[in-house]
Design a protein around this motif. Structure first.
Motif, PDB file in Angstrom:
ATOM      1  N   LEU A   1       1.749   6.885  -6.902  1.00  0.00           N
ATOM      2  CA  LEU A   1       0.704   7.842  -7.269  1.00  0.00           C
ATOM      3  C   LEU A   1       1.181   9.277  -7.084  1.00  0.00           C
ATOM      4  O   LEU A   1       0.979  10.131  -7.960  1.00  0.00           O
ATOM      5  CB  LEU A   1      -0.559   7.587  -6.440  1.00  0.00           C
ATOM      6  CG  LEU A   1      -1.739   8.495  -6.728  1.00  0.00           C
ATOM      7  CD1 LEU A   1      -2.211   8.310  -8.167  1.00  0.00           C
ATOM      8  CD2 LEU A   1      -2.872   8.209  -5.759  1.00  0.00           C
ATOM      9  N   VAL A   2       1.841   9.553  -5.968  1.00  0.00           N
ATOM     10  CA  VAL A   2       2.389  10.893  -5.722  1.00  0.00           C
ATOM     11  C   VAL A   2       3.435  11.232  -6.784  1.00  0.00           C
ATOM     12  O   VAL A   2       3.478  12.358  -7.294  1.00  0.00           O
ATOM     13  CB  VAL A   2       2.976  10.988  -4.292  1.00  0.00           C
ATOM     14  CG1 VAL A   2       3.788  12.263  -4.125  1.00  0.00           C
ATOM     15  CG2 VAL A   2       1.879  10.905  -3.261  1.00  0.00           C
TER      16      VAL A   2
ATOM     17  N   ARG B   1       0.962   4.389  -2.943  1.00  0.00           N
ATOM     18  CA  ARG B   1       0.801   5.819  -2.645  1.00  0.00           C
ATOM     19  C   ARG B   1       1.985   6.623  -3.164  1.00  0.00           C
ATOM     20  O   ARG B   1       1.804   7.693  -3.731  1.00  0.00           O
ATOM     21  CB  ARG B   1       0.647   6.028  -1.137  1.00  0.00           C
ATOM     22  CG  ARG B   1      -0.707   5.641  -0.654  1.00  0.00           C
ATOM     23  CD  ARG B   1      -0.937   5.889   0.796  1.00  0.00           C
ATOM     24  NE  ARG B   1      -0.013   6.796   1.443  1.00  0.00           N
ATOM     25  CZ  ARG B   1       0.002   7.036   2.734  1.00  0.00           C
ATOM     26  NH1 ARG B   1      -0.843   6.403   3.519  1.00  0.00           N
ATOM     27  NH2 ARG B   1       0.850   7.873   3.258  1.00  0.00           N
TER      28      ARG B   1
ATOM     29  N   TYR C   1       0.822  -1.207   0.000  1.00  0.00           N
ATOM     30  CA  TYR C   1       0.000   0.000   0.000  1.00  0.00           C
ATOM     31  C   TYR C   1       0.859   1.261   0.000  1.00  0.00           C
ATOM     32  O   TYR C   1       0.548   2.218  -0.715  1.00  0.00           O
ATOM     33  CB  TYR C   1      -0.928  -0.015   1.227  1.00  0.00           C
ATOM     34  CG  TYR C   1      -1.816   1.195   1.324  1.00  0.00           C
ATOM     35  CD1 TYR C   1      -2.845   1.386   0.417  1.00  0.00           C
ATOM     36  CD2 TYR C   1      -1.611   2.134   2.320  1.00  0.00           C
ATOM     37  CE1 TYR C   1      -3.656   2.491   0.506  1.00  0.00           C
ATOM     38  CE2 TYR C   1      -2.429   3.247   2.417  1.00  0.00           C
ATOM     39  CZ  TYR C   1      -3.451   3.430   1.501  1.00  0.00           C
ATOM     40  OH  TYR C   1      -4.249   4.525   1.589  1.00  0.00           O
ATOM     41  N   GLY C   2       1.939   1.296   0.713  1.00  0.00           N
ATOM     42  CA  GLY C   2       2.825   2.461   0.753  1.00  0.00           C
ATOM     43  C   GLY C   2       3.485   2.720  -0.586  1.00  0.00           C
ATOM     44  O   GLY C   2       3.669   3.868  -1.009  1.00  0.00           O
TER      45      GLY C   2
END
Length: 97
Positions: free
Chosen positions: A10-11, A7, A3-4
């Motif tokens: 995506l960033v 993210r 999950y990290g």
């Protein structure tokens, strides 16, 4: 992918898209401020390009007639392509002196 990592990916994509958008904005601002082209300048450039293309067409047709070597060929009129405005140019022998 954890999950990290999703993210962070995506960033990273958002930051990359933002930098591309900022780069495009800088280019647009530079073109608008450095060239100082007004809409009338753009219109004049397009009109000039249209007549230059017609002139090039006349020259190419005259060269083709001359290269053929046939004395019976006479160039009477030309028509520019549709993307140049579809101008028909007539050669009127009576008005030439």
């Amino acid at each position: 992918m954890a999950y990290g990592q999703v993210r962070i990916a995506l960033v990273d994509r958002v930051v990359d898209a933002g930098s591309r958008l900022a780069r495009a904005g800088r280019v647009a601002v530079r073109l608008l401020t450095v060239t100082r082209m007004r809409p009338t300048d753009i219109y004049a450039a397009l009109a000039t390009a249209r007549f230059l293309a017609a002139h090039e067409l006349i020259g190419a047709a005259a060269d083709a007639v001359e290269a053929s070597g046939d004395p019976d060929i006479e160039l009477i009129d030309l028509r520019t392509p549709m993307w140049f405005g579809a101008i028909t140019l007539h050669n009127d022998e009576e008005t030439q002196g």
